[in-house]
Design a protein around this motif. Sequence first.
Motif, short mmCIF file in Angstrom:
data_model
loop_
_atom_site.label_atom_id
_atom_site.label_comp_id
_atom_site.label_asym_id
_atom_site.label_seq_id
_atom_site.Cartn_x
_atom_site.Cartn_y
_atom_site.Cartn_z
N ASN A 112 0.86 -1.29 0.06
CA ASN A 112 0.15 -0.04 0.14
C ASN A 112 0.89 1.35 -0.10
OD1 ASN A 112 -2.55 1.35 0.00
ND2 ASN A 112 -2.59 1.51 2.14
N GLY A 113 1.92 1.15 -0.75
CA GLY A 113 2.70 2.35 -0.88
C GLY A 113 3.78 2.56 0.17
N GLY A 114 3.80 1.88 1.26
CA GLY A 114 4.86 2.09 2.44
C GLY A 114 5.46 0.86 2.70
N LEU A 115 6.34 1.03 3.50
CA LEU A 115 7.33 -0.14 4.07
C LEU A 115 6.52 -0.87 4.92
CD1 LEU A 115 10.96 1.59 4.71
CD2 LEU A 115 10.16 0.31 2.62
N ASP A 116 6.67 -2.30 4.75
CA ASP A 116 5.87 -3.21 5.65
C ASP A 116 6.54 -4.65 5.68
OD1 ASP A 116 3.96 -5.34 6.26
OD2 ASP A 116 2.49 -4.00 6.02
N PRO A 117 6.77 -5.05 6.75
CA PRO A 117 7.68 -6.43 6.84
C PRO A 117 7.00 -7.33 6.39
CG PRO A 117 6.94 -5.66 9.17
CD PRO A 117 6.78 -4.35 8.09
N CYS A 118 5.65 -7.42 6.25
CA CYS A 118 4.97 -8.74 5.57
C CYS A 118 4.60 -8.31 4.28
CB CYS A 118 3.83 -8.76 6.81
SG CYS A 118 4.07 -9.65 8.17
N GLY A 119 4.94 -7.16 3.61
CA GLY A 119 4.86 -7.27 2.33
C GLY A 119 5.55 -7.85 1.36
N ALA A 120 5.53 -7.53 0.18
CA ALA A 120 6.01 -8.54 -0.96
C ALA A 120 7.31 -7.63 -1.33
CB ALA A 120 5.23 -8.92 -2.36
N VAL A 121 8.42 -8.11 -1.81
CA VAL A 121 9.33 -7.71 -2.46
C VAL A 121 9.21 -7.60 -3.97
CG1 VAL A 121 11.97 -7.89 -3.31
CG2 VAL A 121 11.24 -8.43 -0.86
N HIS A 122 9.24 -6.40 -4.44
CA HIS A 122 8.91 -6.14 -5.83
C HIS A 122 10.11 -5.98 -6.87
CE1 HIS A 122 4.33 -5.41 -5.56
NE2 HIS A 122 4.72 -5.64 -4.27
N ILE A 123 10.11 -6.46 -7.92
CA ILE A 123 11.13 -6.53 -8.74
C ILE A 123 10.78 -6.25 -10.07
CG2 ILE A 123 13.04 -7.88 -10.03
CD1 ILE A 123 13.74 -9.33 -7.27
N THR A 124 11.35 -5.44 -10.73
CA THR A 124 10.77 -4.92 -12.38
C THR A 124 12.01 -5.23 -12.95
OG1 THR A 124 9.54 -2.91 -11.59
CG2 THR A 124 10.33 -2.93 -13.70
N ILE A 125 11.84 -5.95 -14.03
CA ILE A 125 13.33 -6.54 -14.71
C ILE A 125 12.82 -6.59 -16.23
CG2 ILE A 125 12.46 -8.97 -14.34
CD1 ILE A 125 15.57 -9.79 -13.98
N GLY A 126 12.32 -5.63 -16.83
CA GLY A 126 11.87 -5.30 -18.36
C GLY A 126 13.10 -5.07 -19.15
N ASP A 127 14.17 -5.57 -18.76
CA ASP A 127 15.45 -5.16 -19.41
C ASP A 127 16.22 -6.36 -20.21
OD1 ASP A 127 16.00 -6.82 -17.37
OD2 ASP A 127 17.52 -5.31 -16.29
N GLY A 128 15.31 -7.33 -20.76
CA GLY A 128 15.87 -8.59 -21.49
C GLY A 128 16.96 -8.06 -22.70
N GLY A 129 16.41 -7.00 -23.57
CA GLY A 129 17.08 -6.67 -24.65
C GLY A 129 16.40 -6.14 -25.96
N ASN A 130 14.96 -5.67 -25.51
CA ASN A 130 14.10 -5.20 -26.48
C ASN A 130 14.76 -3.87 -27.33
OD1 ASN A 130 13.37 -2.31 -25.23
ND2 ASN A 130 13.45 -3.77 -23.68
N ARG A 131 14.25 -4.02 -28.36
CA ARG A 131 14.49 -2.78 -29.31
C ARG A 131 14.21 -1.27 -29.09
NH1 ARG A 131 9.79 -1.58 -31.75
NH2 ARG A 131 8.10 -3.11 -32.03
N GLU A 132 13.30 -1.00 -28.07
CA GLU A 132 12.87 0.12 -27.70
C GLU A 132 13.90 0.97 -26.73
OE1 GLU A 132 7.98 -0.14 -27.83
OE2 GLU A 132 9.13 -0.73 -25.95
N GLY A 133 15.05 -0.01 -26.32
CA GLY A 133 15.95 0.82 -25.70
C GLY A 133 15.86 0.64 -24.20
N LEU A 134 16.51 1.38 -23.35
CA LEU A 134 16.47 1.36 -22.08
C LEU A 134 15.60 2.71 -21.31
CD1 LEU A 134 20.11 0.23 -21.15
CD2 LEU A 134 18.01 -1.04 -20.75
#
Length: 435
Positions: free
Chosen positions: A338-360
């Motif tokens: 819910n937008g804040g730190l929470d020890p029982c929340g999930a770790v979120h990872i963004t990894i849209g960096d595989g190699g697409n043609r649109e760049g970084l």
Amino acid sequence: MEVLKLLLFPTLFLATVTAEYVRPLPRKTLPILRDSFSRTHSSYPSQVHVSLAGDKHMRVTWITDDNHSPSFVEYGKASGRYDSIAEGESTSYSYLLYSSGTIHHAVIGPLEDNTEYFYRCAGKGSEFQLKTPPSEFPITFAVAGDLGQTGWTESTLAHIDQCKYDVYLLPGDLSYADYMQHLWDNFGTLVEPLASTRPWMVTEGNHEKESLLFLMDGFVSYNSRWKMPFKESGSTSNLYYSFEVAGVHVIMLGSHTDYDEYSEQYRWLKADLSKVDRTRTPWLLVLFHVPWYNSNKAHQGAGDDMKGAMEPLLYAAGVDLVIAGHVHAYERSKRVYNGGLDPCGAVHITIGDGGNREGLAHRYINPQPKWSEFREASFGHGELKIVNSTHAFWSWNRNDDDESVKADDIWITSLVSSGCVDQKRHELRSVLMTS
């Protein structure tokens, strides 16, 4: 001494500057690949890939140019000696002036865990070799989204091939065909060396939605070519499903289909979460395409609606890790809800960096939000090794030219072992019972 300092200073300054990571330039889209067998023999299998298909079963998918080619797979534990055979099914589709080859799917099994199998499709062409995942910890997942078909894609795939992974997870945007259907075929040929040896578990991204107003189902190409175990997990759509492997329950959601509380996907997610047994699968992972926590200026806020609808479900269920793509960069959060730190929340990872043609995506919001732990705009891939029921090791490896360099890593403790899941049992029951 002062003279010595003056002499050393330029050298020390140069060393400091050159030690900093310099982001490499974009790379071109790969040329069209040709499969020599399928080009000269229309009934020879091409674009072979495998995926999990229920307990101790795997689905083999391949394409032929011959619409009379049979759909069966021979397989066994010794090269050239096939003591089992599985009959399958086939499909095809047309897209404007394009007509696909015949797309074959066959489910093989039951298979032994952590075992090498040799197989051949339709009795012709090359022999392939796959390895089934283990039935218990440790297990390793390779992770990268937004692959595409560029020189950086090649580099990412080469690095993934070097790691000893059991299952590959892809959170959307596979081929970047974008209506040009021959690029789906090109992508299938590009990834076959890896996708034919380990299960590839994928979900859709925006680049899979090739809809034409009043004319085409937006996901006909994706659904025809990349069939996932949705029926096996009780889903009615190939765009969202779940599977279990070696003590891990993995949920693949669809960012590009209905997800509000009245949707079929939402109802399915509630039902799927209610069936999760954390004594059997202490780890709970969720993947989808559009990130909910993103401090990059690209696609800012794009996942807010889905987050508002589904985050309470995932939080109540004690999801350990959420992985997304879409933003062409890497970012790892602290445990958050819910937008804040929470020890029982999930770790979120963004990894849209595989190699697409649109760049970084280079531009970030500053100051960095408190929930954001590490972020960098580089191509790369992730590795998640779940060591046991309590601990997992995550690392992100950037493509530093053609070398895979570990740039971020962390040990993650499961929410089951921290006591969060026990605390949430009543909350989960309450959430799942609401309409």
